[in-house]
Design an enzyme around this catalytic site. Sequence first.
Site, PDB file in Angstrom:
ATOM      1  CG  ASP A  79      39.978 -26.300  93.477  1.00 49.36           C
ATOM      2  OD1 ASP A  79      41.160 -25.898  93.454  1.00 49.36           O
ATOM      3  OD2 ASP A  79      39.134 -26.007  92.598  1.00 49.36           O
ATOM      4  CG  HIS A 203      43.542 -22.285  89.874  1.00 52.37           C
ATOM      5  ND1 HIS A 203      42.569 -22.691  90.741  1.00 52.37           N
ATOM      6  CD2 HIS A 203      44.710 -22.746  90.385  1.00 52.37           C
ATOM      7  CE1 HIS A 203      43.115 -23.356  91.755  1.00 52.37           C
ATOM      8  NE2 HIS A 203      44.423 -23.400  91.561  1.00 52.37           N
ATOM      9  N   GLY A 204      41.540 -22.096  86.072  1.00 53.67           N
ATOM     10  CA  GLY A 204      40.718 -21.547  84.990  1.00 53.67           C
ATOM     11  C   GLY A 204      41.097 -22.100  83.632  1.00 53.67           C
TER      12      GLY A 204
HETATM   13 ZN   LIG Z   1      40.575 -22.273  90.674  1.00 55.98          ZN
END
Ligand SMILES: [Zn+2]
Length: 298
Positions: A79, A203-204
């Site tokens: 990641d 993401h997030g």
């Molecule tokens: Zn991320």
Amino acid sequence: MLVSMKTICAVARENHFGVPALGVNNEHSIRAAVEAAEEKNSPLILLITYGAHPDFVYFGKTAAEIGEKAKVPVATILDHGPSYETCVWAVRAGLTDMMIDKSSTPYEVNAHEVKRAVELAHAIGMGVEAELGHVGSGENYAVDGYSNLTDPEEAVRFVKETNCDFLAVAVGTAHGVYKGTPEIRFERLKELRDKVPVPLVLHGGSGSGDENISKACEIGITKVNLANDLYRGMAEGLINNDISGNKVYGVYGLLTEGYKQVARHYFDVCGSTGKASLYDLSRPGLNGRSEDGSVKEA
Ligand SMILES: [Zn+2]
């Protein structure tokens, strides 16, 4: 079993569900993620950052070993790989896929670095996730949530130029805890889904709101990155339970159960519960082999 993220995402994209990609940083969290996925009969992606564990190669191989024995499809991805060198380490660590994140650099630099990673990865059957636009920090959401969203035309050009396999897009989510209310740009996401030919990554995911995530997955997000909420779950597993006296022997069980509670919830939110049945698990796993199960020649 261990499979490539390409395999996991191809089925998810075709069937319009999202796959939770769960942050892990030790053996307990890997086992918690896999157990939760097995209970929910869901495919699973494990997110491994380069600094998550003091011995990256050992940790990657541990994830591969546990993933290989899982009853559901499991992929392991580096990641936010910050450099080409880190991607080479991902190969050495036996991960199935890698992300190279140069989203803070100008377009040309980002594209150039992603192309290099793609050359490396595709030679041995690994997939590459890149990021265009920039998913910033929730603590700076007033700025990061609105600047640098992914431009659909630019995304099409980027995927064509780099030949990346997955694209992380900025559509209003942010990493970590939000200061402010997340606002997802669903119209932008629809446009990206219609134009970009590879699976899209959000993401997030933590704190972005269940309804927002479910809707994003229905519209066209294939992979949802989650970490903060899972670690919060672990912490609450301790805070909300009695660990006085000899009960402290149960400390790892409480951490694991706290993680699993959050993970189970997100398999439902992303729509991946029960979807492991859509995958062919009769093939040999990917450990040391290429996508088609054969040993890839160098
Ligand atoms: Zn991320």
